[in-house]
Design a protein around this motif. Structure first.
Motif, mmCIF file in Angstrom:
data_model
loop_
_atom_site.group_PDB
_atom_site.id
_atom_site.type_symbol
_atom_site.label_atom_id
_atom_site.label_comp_id
_atom_site.label_asym_id
_atom_site.label_seq_id
_atom_site.Cartn_x
_atom_site.Cartn_y
_atom_site.Cartn_z
ATOM 1 N N ASP A 88 0.820 -1.215 0.000
ATOM 2 C CA ASP A 88 0.000 0.000 0.000
ATOM 3 C C ASP A 88 0.852 1.261 0.000
ATOM 4 O OD1 ASP A 88 -2.172 -1.695 2.276
ATOM 5 O OD2 ASP A 88 -2.548 -1.339 0.150
ATOM 6 N N THR A 89 2.162 1.110 0.139
ATOM 7 C CA THR A 89 3.059 2.256 0.132
ATOM 8 C C THR A 89 2.968 2.997 -1.196
ATOM 9 O OG1 THR A 89 4.598 1.263 1.697
ATOM 10 C CG2 THR A 89 5.469 2.967 0.235
ATOM 11 N N ALA A 90 2.678 4.303 -1.123
ATOM 12 C CA ALA A 90 2.498 5.109 -2.338
ATOM 13 C C ALA A 90 2.208 6.545 -1.942
ATOM 14 C CB ALA A 90 1.350 4.576 -3.192
ATOM 15 N N MET A 91 2.217 7.414 -2.937
ATOM 16 C CA MET A 91 1.685 8.755 -2.769
ATOM 17 C C MET A 91 0.194 8.650 -3.057
ATOM 18 S SD MET A 91 2.630 11.885 -2.049
ATOM 19 C CE MET A 91 4.292 12.232 -2.639
ATOM 20 N N TYR A 92 -0.614 9.169 -2.147
ATOM 21 C CA TYR A 92 -2.063 9.105 -2.300
ATOM 22 C C TYR A 92 -2.600 10.482 -2.697
ATOM 23 C CZ TYR A 92 -2.344 4.388 -0.478
ATOM 24 O OH TYR A 92 -2.221 3.022 -0.320
ATOM 25 N N TYR A 93 -3.458 10.466 -3.716
ATOM 26 C CA TYR A 93 -4.012 11.696 -4.260
ATOM 27 C C TYR A 93 -5.530 11.689 -4.172
ATOM 28 C CZ TYR A 93 0.566 12.112 -6.524
ATOM 29 O OH TYR A 93 1.911 12.197 -6.782
ATOM 30 N N CYS A 94 -6.069 12.860 -3.938
ATOM 31 C CA CYS A 94 -7.505 13.088 -3.955
ATOM 32 C C CYS A 94 -7.858 13.742 -5.293
ATOM 33 C CB CYS A 94 -7.869 14.008 -2.791
ATOM 34 S SG CYS A 94 -9.560 14.568 -2.734
ATOM 35 N N ALA A 95 -9.006 13.360 -5.861
ATOM 36 C CA ALA A 95 -9.421 13.921 -7.143
ATOM 37 C C ALA A 95 -10.918 14.179 -7.139
ATOM 38 C CB ALA A 95 -9.059 12.976 -8.279
ATOM 39 N N ALA A 96 -11.341 15.143 -7.968
ATOM 40 C CA ALA A 96 -12.751 15.529 -8.006
ATOM 41 C C ALA A 96 -13.191 15.801 -9.440
ATOM 42 C CB ALA A 96 -12.977 16.779 -7.152
ATOM 43 N N ALA A 106 -10.832 5.595 -12.919
ATOM 44 C CA ALA A 106 -9.917 5.962 -13.997
ATOM 45 C C ALA A 106 -9.451 7.403 -13.805
ATOM 46 C CB ALA A 106 -10.590 5.821 -15.351
ATOM 47 N N ALA A 107 -8.136 7.608 -13.796
ATOM 48 C CA ALA A 107 -7.579 8.931 -13.534
ATOM 49 C C ALA A 107 -8.024 9.973 -14.564
ATOM 50 C CB ALA A 107 -6.058 8.852 -13.488
ATOM 51 N N TRP A 108 -8.211 9.538 -15.808
ATOM 52 C CA TRP A 108 -8.561 10.488 -16.857
ATOM 53 C C TRP A 108 -9.948 11.089 -16.677
ATOM 54 C CZ3 TRP A 108 -12.896 8.848 -19.360
ATOM 55 C CH2 TRP A 108 -13.148 7.470 -19.409
ATOM 56 N N GLU A 109 -10.750 10.513 -15.792
ATOM 57 C CA GLU A 109 -12.102 11.038 -15.557
ATOM 58 C C GLU A 109 -12.093 12.317 -14.730
ATOM 59 O OE1 GLU A 109 -15.154 7.918 -16.819
ATOM 60 O OE2 GLU A 109 -14.993 10.084 -16.640
ATOM 61 N N TYR A 110 -11.029 12.572 -13.977
ATOM 62 C CA TYR A 110 -11.035 13.617 -12.965
ATOM 63 C C TYR A 110 -10.229 14.831 -13.423
ATOM 64 C CZ TYR A 110 -13.077 10.024 -10.087
ATOM 65 O OH TYR A 110 -13.912 9.057 -9.597
ATOM 66 N N ASN A 111 -10.730 16.024 -13.095
ATOM 67 C CA ASN A 111 -10.045 17.228 -13.550
ATOM 68 C C ASN A 111 -9.424 18.060 -12.440
ATOM 69 O OD1 ASN A 111 -12.582 17.938 -12.613
ATOM 70 N ND2 ASN A 111 -12.913 19.556 -14.109
ATOM 71 N N TYR A 112 -9.736 17.792 -11.183
ATOM 72 C CA TYR A 112 -9.118 18.515 -10.073
ATOM 73 C C TYR A 112 -8.368 17.522 -9.193
ATOM 74 C CZ TYR A 112 -12.128 22.405 -11.434
ATOM 75 O OH TYR A 112 -12.762 23.401 -12.134
ATOM 76 N N TRP A 113 -7.116 17.866 -8.898
ATOM 77 C CA TRP A 113 -6.240 16.976 -8.146
ATOM 78 C C TRP A 113 -5.522 17.726 -7.037
ATOM 79 C CZ3 TRP A 113 -5.612 11.754 -9.201
ATOM 80 C CH2 TRP A 113 -6.205 11.284 -10.378
ATOM 81 N N GLY A 114 -5.245 17.022 -5.951
ATOM 82 C CA GLY A 114 -4.393 17.562 -4.921
ATOM 83 C C GLY A 114 -2.936 17.225 -5.198
ATOM 84 N N GLN A 115 -2.063 17.662 -4.286
ATOM 85 C CA GLN A 115 -0.623 17.458 -4.447
ATOM 86 C C GLN A 115 -0.155 16.102 -3.911
ATOM 87 O OE1 GLN A 115 1.513 19.637 -6.133
ATOM 88 N NE2 GLN A 115 -0.512 20.364 -6.735
ATOM 89 N N GLY A 116 -1.009 15.460 -3.134
ATOM 90 C CA GLY A 116 -0.680 14.126 -2.636
ATOM 91 C C GLY A 116 -0.155 14.126 -1.212
ATOM 92 N N THR A 117 -0.314 12.983 -0.568
ATOM 93 C CA THR A 117 0.236 12.755 0.768
ATOM 94 C C THR A 117 0.855 11.359 0.769
ATOM 95 O OG1 THR A 117 -0.275 12.799 3.150
ATOM 96 C CG2 THR A 117 -1.965 11.871 1.711
ATOM 97 N N GLN A 118 2.043 11.262 1.332
ATOM 98 C CA GLN A 118 2.811 10.008 1.261
ATOM 99 C C GLN A 118 2.380 9.041 2.360
ATOM 100 O OE1 GLN A 118 5.173 8.970 -1.008
ATOM 101 N NE2 GLN A 118 5.200 6.990 0.064
#
Length: 123
Positions: A88-96, A106-118
């Motif tokens: 599960d180790t990864a950078m985790y991102y929120c998207a909207a 699918a990542a291509w569906e989302y247009n707003y993203w955060g910077q991530g948290t490790q």
């Protein structure tokens, strides 16, 4: 629009973490939201998604261990992660995304993203 994740960290295998994501500049309750993760050298993968009506979708790799939820009153998205594994180790991102979705993970569906948290899970 600003999207910001928090709550990542270092945890031992079998432990738990709760990630949070706040979003501003949009009508939060109208947006479909999701969590993605990405490890070095790997493609970004969808982990969990929650529609504006509250229905949730999970990747097979996290079913039964992760829970996605949203609090529209606080404009906040959560990801409760239990029984964490080193994989599960990864950078985790929120998207909207506000519109209808074909593939919620699918990542291509989302247009707003955060910077991530490790998130790092040690064995």
């Amino acid at each position: 629009v600003q999207v910001m994740e928090s709550g990542g960290g270092l945890v031992q295998a079998g432990g738990s973490l709760r990630l949070s994501c706040t979003a501003s500049g949009l009508i939060f309750e109208n947006y479909h939201l999701s969590w993605f993760r990405q490890s070095p050298g790997k493609v970004r993968e969808g982990v969990a998604a929650v529609d504006s009506d509250g229905s949730a979708t999970y990747a097979d790799s996290v079913k039964g261990r992760f829970t996605i939820s949203r609090d529209n009153a606080k404009d906040t998205l959560y990801l409760q992660m239990n029984s964490l594994e080193p994989t599960d180790t990864a950078m985790y991102y929120c998207a909207a995304y506000p519109g209808p979705l074909i593939n919620r993970l699918a990542a291509w569906e989302y247009n707003y993203w955060g910077q991530g948290t490790q998130v790092t899970v040690s064995s």
